[in-house]
Design a protein around this motif. Structure first.
Motif, PDB file in Angstrom:
ATOM      1  N   SER A 138       0.827  -1.202   0.000  1.00  0.00           N
ATOM      2  CA  SER A 138       0.000   0.000   0.000  1.00  0.00           C
ATOM      3  C   SER A 138       0.865   1.258   0.000  1.00  0.00           C
ATOM      4  CB  SER A 138      -0.905   0.015   1.227  1.00  0.00           C
ATOM      5  OG  SER A 138      -0.131   0.173   2.405  1.00  0.00           O
ATOM      6  N   THR A 139       0.263   2.359  -0.428  1.00  0.00           N
ATOM      7  CA  THR A 139       0.988   3.640  -0.383  1.00  0.00           C
ATOM      8  C   THR A 139       1.293   4.036   1.063  1.00  0.00           C
ATOM      9  OG1 THR A 139      -1.124   4.826  -0.474  1.00  0.00           O
ATOM     10  CG2 THR A 139       0.046   4.502  -2.562  1.00  0.00           C
ATOM     11  N   GLN A 140       0.427   3.632   2.010  1.00  0.00           N
ATOM     12  CA  GLN A 140       0.701   3.927   3.423  1.00  0.00           C
ATOM     13  C   GLN A 140       1.976   3.230   3.893  1.00  0.00           C
ATOM     14  OE1 GLN A 140      -2.214   2.985   2.196  1.00  0.00           O
ATOM     15  NE2 GLN A 140      -3.730   4.569   2.769  1.00  0.00           N
ATOM     16  N   THR A 141       2.168   1.976   3.442  1.00  0.00           N
ATOM     17  CA  THR A 141       3.393   1.248   3.798  1.00  0.00           C
ATOM     18  C   THR A 141       4.618   1.938   3.216  1.00  0.00           C
ATOM     19  OG1 THR A 141       2.233  -0.869   3.936  1.00  0.00           O
ATOM     20  CG2 THR A 141       4.609  -0.957   3.549  1.00  0.00           C
ATOM     21  N   ILE A 142       4.514   2.375   1.961  1.00  0.00           N
ATOM     22  CA  ILE A 142       5.637   3.066   1.330  1.00  0.00           C
ATOM     23  C   ILE A 142       5.921   4.382   2.044  1.00  0.00           C
ATOM     24  CG2 ILE A 142       6.342   4.298  -0.763  1.00  0.00           C
ATOM     25  CD1 ILE A 142       6.717   1.258  -0.899  1.00  0.00           C
ATOM     26  N   ARG A 143       4.898   5.088   2.470  1.00  0.00           N
ATOM     27  CA  ARG A 143       5.126   6.355   3.180  1.00  0.00           C
ATOM     28  C   ARG A 143       5.868   6.112   4.488  1.00  0.00           C
ATOM     29  NH1 ARG A 143      -0.417   7.516   1.566  1.00  0.00           N
ATOM     30  NH2 ARG A 143      -0.365   8.895  -0.264  1.00  0.00           N
ATOM     31  N   ARG A 144       5.567   4.998   5.160  1.00  0.00           N
ATOM     32  CA  ARG A 144       6.313   4.673   6.378  1.00  0.00           C
ATOM     33  C   ARG A 144       7.785   4.412   6.059  1.00  0.00           C
ATOM     34  NH1 ARG A 144       1.415   1.981   7.870  1.00  0.00           N
ATOM     35  NH2 ARG A 144       2.170  -0.022   7.058  1.00  0.00           N
ATOM     36  N   ASP A 145       8.033   3.713   4.952  1.00  0.00           N
ATOM     37  CA  ASP A 145       9.424   3.503   4.524  1.00  0.00           C
ATOM     38  C   ASP A 145      10.110   4.834   4.241  1.00  0.00           C
ATOM     39  OD1 ASP A 145       9.572   0.700   4.661  1.00  0.00           O
ATOM     40  OD2 ASP A 145       8.692   0.468   2.670  1.00  0.00           O
ATOM     41  N   ILE A 146       9.406   5.712   3.526  1.00  0.00           N
ATOM     42  CA  ILE A 146       9.970   7.020   3.189  1.00  0.00           C
ATOM     43  C   ILE A 146      10.280   7.806   4.462  1.00  0.00           C
ATOM     44  CG2 ILE A 146       9.478   9.258   2.114  1.00  0.00           C
ATOM     45  CD1 ILE A 146       7.883   7.736  -0.029  1.00  0.00           C
ATOM     46  N   ASN A 147       9.369   7.765   5.430  1.00  0.00           N
ATOM     47  CA  ASN A 147       9.602   8.485   6.683  1.00  0.00           C
ATOM     48  C   ASN A 147      10.822   7.942   7.410  1.00  0.00           C
ATOM     49  OD1 ASN A 147       7.403  10.173   6.316  1.00  0.00           O
ATOM     50  ND2 ASN A 147       6.002   8.874   7.483  1.00  0.00           N
TER      51      ASN A 147
END
Length: 256
Positions: A32-41
């Motif tokens: 999910s994009t939410q998972t990717i955003r956590r990686d980015i953070n």
């Protein structure tokens, strides 16, 4: 620095692309994009990426020049350093050669009749060694980095760990005012650390353009190596008192 396998892959892809969108990453990794955003953070908090609207990019401090661009910079100094490093190599030794342009110059400078075993991920070094029949060359596999003329990744590290070298010859991306050595990418820093861990003697080749300079990924300190080779204009160019710094660290300084 703790990174998940997916975060390492994100950094690998980003290094080639410079900018990536959240949607691109979610599609590639099937999350999910939410998972990717956590990686980015997570990556942003470690200073490895810069968050931007809809994705991420490399921070300016992590962008190194390509191999081709670096290969013509400070070329005479690199050749002097490489030639001086030949004296560190005993006959019939097993040596590791790291990535980078100065190490490639070292491979070119090796005498063609010198009996050695060389283990490397540096494709420019491999090209030079193909013309030296007395040198037995072992080439690591892994993910090709076209702009850097080398291979990297977990397969590369596993291959290196199969050997124990008398000597490792490595470059670094940056040296700070206290002798700390750094790289622009985590996989570069980890690769050099693995070479050092599996070598009896450790030598770093770094021309004066490398210091004082900023890069985010720690490789080692001077205390962790045996020889530091640089050009004889280094102290004047960089404003560093290299002899006392190296003496305190117990490392042999070679001004070339």
């Amino acid at each position: 620095m703790s990174l998940s396998p997916r975060q390492r892959e994100i950094l690998d892809w980003l290094r080639d692309a410079s900018e990536l969108s959240t949607d691109q990453l979610a599609s590639r990794f099937q999350v999910s994009t939410q998972t990717i955003r956590r990686d980015i953070n997570d990556l942003s908090e470690q200073g490895l990426v810069r968050r931007q609207h809809g994705g991420l990019s490399l921070p300016a401090g992590q962008r190194n020049l390509s191999f081709l661009q670096r290969s013509t910079a400070q070329i005479e100094r690199k050749r002097r350093i490489a030639q001086a490093a030949i004296a560190l190599v005993p006959d019939n030794a097993t040596i590791f050669l790291g990535y980078g342009t100065t190490v490639a110059e070292f491979a070119r400078a090796l005498p063609a009749d010198r009996p050695l075993r060389v283990v490397t991920n540096n494709l420019e070094a491999v090209h030079a060694l193909a013309e030296k029949p007395a040198v037995e060359t072992w080439v690591a596999g892994g993910r090709l980095r076209p702009g850097d003329r080398d291979v990297m990744g977990s397969a590369t590290l596993d291959f290196i760990r199969r050997f124990r070298a008398h000597l490792s010859i490595c470059g670094v991306g940056a040296v700070d005012a206290h002798g700390g050595m750094y790289e622009f990418q985590p996989d570069e820093a980890e690769f050099t650390q693995v070479l050092f861990a599996n070598s009896h003697v450790r030598a770093v080749l770094a021309d004066s353009s490398k210091f004082p300079r900023d890069a985010p990924c720690r490789v080692a300190t001077l205390e962790q190596i045996d020889h530091f080779l640089t050009d004889d204009d280094a102290s004047a160019d960089a404003g560093l008192a290299l002899p006392p710094i190296c003496e305190r660290a117990g490392v042999t300084l070679h001004l070339c």
